[in-house]
Design an enzyme around this catalytic site. Structure first.
Site, short mmCIF file in Angstrom:
data_model
loop_
_atom_site.label_atom_id
_atom_site.label_comp_id
_atom_site.label_asym_id
_atom_site.label_seq_id
_atom_site.Cartn_x
_atom_site.Cartn_y
_atom_site.Cartn_z
N ARG A 146 0.74 -1.09 0.07
CA ARG A 146 -0.06 0.01 0.07
C ARG A 146 1.21 1.39 -0.14
O ARG A 146 0.54 2.34 -0.73
CB ARG A 146 -0.98 0.15 1.37
CG ARG A 146 -1.75 1.36 1.26
CD ARG A 146 -2.56 1.17 2.73
NE ARG A 146 -3.61 0.17 2.62
CZ ARG A 146 -3.75 -0.33 3.91
NH1 ARG A 146 -3.04 -0.28 4.98
NH2 ARG A 146 -4.75 -1.51 3.91
N TYR A 147 1.94 1.17 0.94
CA TYR A 147 2.60 2.47 0.83
C TYR A 147 3.92 2.21 0.05
O TYR A 147 4.49 1.40 -0.20
CB TYR A 147 3.16 2.59 2.27
CG TYR A 147 2.30 2.72 3.43
CD1 TYR A 147 1.71 4.03 3.57
CD2 TYR A 147 1.80 1.73 4.35
CE1 TYR A 147 0.56 4.41 4.55
CE2 TYR A 147 0.84 1.84 5.21
CZ TYR A 147 0.03 3.21 5.13
OH TYR A 147 -1.05 3.14 6.33
N ARG A 150 7.47 0.49 1.57
CA ARG A 150 7.30 -0.89 2.25
C ARG A 150 6.13 -1.60 1.98
O ARG A 150 5.29 -1.24 1.59
CB ARG A 150 7.01 -0.20 3.96
CG ARG A 150 6.02 0.86 4.09
CD ARG A 150 6.29 1.59 5.17
NE ARG A 150 5.37 2.72 5.65
CZ ARG A 150 5.37 3.81 4.95
NH1 ARG A 150 6.02 3.99 4.14
NH2 ARG A 150 4.34 4.82 5.54
N CYS A 159 -2.81 -17.73 14.66
CA CYS A 159 -2.48 -17.05 16.13
C CYS A 159 -2.51 -18.14 17.18
O CYS A 159 -3.51 -18.74 17.15
CB CYS A 159 -3.37 -15.92 16.29
SG CYS A 159 -2.99 -14.44 15.16
N CYS A 163 -8.04 -12.72 19.02
CA CYS A 163 -8.69 -11.58 19.44
C CYS A 163 -9.96 -11.38 18.84
O CYS A 163 -10.10 -11.26 17.64
CB CYS A 163 -7.70 -10.28 19.37
SG CYS A 163 -6.14 -10.39 20.00
N CYS A 166 -10.31 -8.57 15.75
CA CYS A 166 -9.04 -8.75 14.84
C CYS A 166 -9.35 -8.10 13.61
O CYS A 166 -10.63 -8.53 12.77
CB CYS A 166 -8.46 -10.16 14.75
SG CYS A 166 -7.45 -10.54 13.56
N ARG A 168 -8.26 -8.74 10.71
CA ARG A 168 -7.94 -9.82 9.69
C ARG A 168 -8.75 -11.13 10.08
O ARG A 168 -8.14 -12.03 9.58
CB ARG A 168 -6.68 -10.05 9.45
CG ARG A 168 -5.62 -9.17 8.87
CD ARG A 168 -4.39 -9.43 8.22
NE ARG A 168 -3.51 -8.25 8.11
CZ ARG A 168 -2.46 -7.80 8.69
NH1 ARG A 168 -2.14 -8.39 9.52
NH2 ARG A 168 -1.96 -6.70 8.34
N ASP A 327 -11.28 -1.15 13.75
CA ASP A 327 -11.67 -1.20 12.41
C ASP A 327 -12.88 -1.81 12.43
O ASP A 327 -13.44 -2.70 12.97
CB ASP A 327 -10.80 -1.78 11.67
CG ASP A 327 -8.99 -1.46 11.55
OD1 ASP A 327 -9.18 -0.30 11.24
OD2 ASP A 327 -8.30 -2.33 11.67
N ASP A 364 -6.89 3.71 10.47
CA ASP A 364 -6.63 3.11 9.29
C ASP A 364 -7.88 3.50 8.37
O ASP A 364 -8.87 2.67 8.55
CB ASP A 364 -6.27 1.81 9.53
CG ASP A 364 -5.05 1.20 8.61
OD1 ASP A 364 -4.65 1.69 7.89
OD2 ASP A 364 -4.23 0.14 9.32
N LYS A 371 -2.93 4.88 7.25
CA LYS A 371 -3.14 5.53 8.74
C LYS A 371 -3.01 6.76 8.40
O LYS A 371 -2.31 7.58 7.98
CB LYS A 371 -1.79 4.92 9.43
CG LYS A 371 -1.71 3.47 9.62
CD LYS A 371 -0.54 2.97 10.26
CE LYS A 371 -0.32 1.58 10.64
NZ LYS A 371 0.02 0.98 9.22
#
Length: 407
Positions: A146-147, A150, A159, A163, A166, A168, A327, A364, A371
């Site tokens: 996206r950036y 990076r 995981c 959570c 999450c 994702r 999110d 985000d 961000k």
């Protein structure tokens, strides 16, 4: 050695230190907490895992093998009513390590983070499976670019603990192939072909749930790419599986500097003696540590809780980095706060504690906007050439903004 064989072979770890009861004669920042935690954890082990030994508990592989994945069993151990209706196909799975379940057993805030909630079925029209538009910025499987300089490299969908908020949740806990070598090779080939990528963030899922040898293979491949200057790892392992941070792991990681880590923390109750030891072990390995925290209703959405979390992190050599607005994933309304709440928390920290303890509050932007930082309005007006400033006490000051305006 072939790539497949290299990744499959995992030598036994050496140098892992088993936990011992804290010394009553040794001053220790966590001594009282550690004594209480030690007694509680021995009782927890005897009650819920009667065949397990202390050596088992100290093994990260034992912790993964004995994850609790039934919401009903999770609730029974926590002593709360069992959530209903979470056996439906497509539901975000539940999972927690024995260690983190013990940690959460005395923390209603942490229970909220891991226990399925009937309100997850309340899906609003504006909530999206991929709110950050990552799939639209994925040129090859596993890469999000996206950036400009990076790239995000999703190396696993696994995981140790899931959570409920999450971002994702569409990916993690689902069967997939992100940790197979052919997927990694395609992603690495993309990074090699894009010299503008100087910074690679390994994420997922949680990269530190991979065996040492697989992590080292990934790091060694990235270090052979001349234009990749730094590598970062995003992980919640120190909070939910601190046993994973072994001396052997740290010895391996320190061979691949500059290497940084972003650690996910949600609440000060996560900073146990074992978590503190894991963070300090990573810091002793020369790894700069930053924290990422999601602002969550009923978990950390007040100034005092956030301040205790940030102070606990900085004491353990973790620099507060980002505070994220939650999110809009499907079924997350009960976790989200008004944006004004986040701004008020930043305002309640600024000037009232060290600058090193204040994260950057960001949203985000949905759809892949990246961000966007938000700050309270400290520079709130102009009066001629003066900038009008409001400090942390609410007092108003003038700054003569005359540079470039003389004459």
């Amino acid at each position: 050695m072939s790539v497949t064989k290299y990744a499959a072979e995992e030598p036994p770890e050496t140098g892992q230190e088993l936990a011992e009861p804290p010394s009553l004669s040794t001053p220790h920042a966590f001594q009282g907490q550690e004594l209480a935690f030690w007694a509680r954890h021995r009782n927890f082990l005897a009650t819920h895992f009667p065949g397990a030994t202390q050596k088992d508990w100290d093994s990260w592989r034992w912790q993964l093998k004995n994850r609790i994945t039934s919401p009903q069993r999770m609730a029974a151990i926590l002593g709360v009513p069992a959530p209903l209706g979470f056996d439906r196909a497509g539901a975000f799975p539940a999972a927690v390590t024995p260690y983190y379940l013990l940690t959460a057993s005395k923390s209603p805030a942490l229970m909220r983070c891991i226990l399925p909630d009937v309100r997850e079925k309340d899906i609003r029209p504006f909530e999206m499976p991929d709110p950050l538009g990552e799939d639209g910025h994925s040129p090859v499987p596993g890469i999000v670019h996206r950036y400009p300089d990076r790239a995000l490299f999703l190396v696993t969908e696994f995981c140790s603990t899931y959570c409920r908020y999450c971002t994702r949740s569409r990916l993690v806990g689902k069967s997939g192939h992100r940790s197979d070598m052919s997927s990694w090779q395609r992603a690495l080939d993309y990074i090699r072909a894009h010299p503008e990528v100087r910074d690679v963030l390994l994420s997922g899922g949680d990269p530190l749930t991979l065996p040492d040898m697989k992590i080292e293979w990934l790091l060694s491949q990235l270090r052979r790419i001349p234009h990749v200057e730094i590598v970062r790892i995003g992980t919640k392992v120190p909070a939910v599986l601190p046993q994973r941070v072994t001396p052997a792991l740290v010895r391996m990681l320190r061979r691949y500097h500059p290497l940084l880590m972003s650690l996910h923390f949600a609440h000060p109750d996560e900073i146990t003696p074992e978590t503190a030891a894991a963070c300090n072990r990573l810091a002793d390995g020369g790894i700069p540590l930053g924290s990422q925290t999601v602002l969550l209703a009923g978990v950390n959405d007040d100034v005092e809780t956030m301040k205790r979390l940030m102070h606990g992190l900085i004491r353990n050599r973790v620099r507060p980095y980002y505070l994220y607005q939650c999110d809009p994933i499907p079924g997350s309304t009960h976790f989200r706060t008004p944006v004004e709440k986040g701004l008020s928390i930043i305002q309640g920290l600024r000037g009232h504690t060290s600058g090193y303890c204040i994260p950057t509050y960001v949203i985000d932007a949905p759809g892949g906007g990246g961000k966007v930082p938000l700050q309270p309005q400290y520079a709130f007006d102009r009066d001629g050439r003066d900038v009008m400033l409001r400090n942390y006490e609410g007092r108003v000051f003038r700054y003569p903004d005359t540079a470039g305006r003389e004459g």
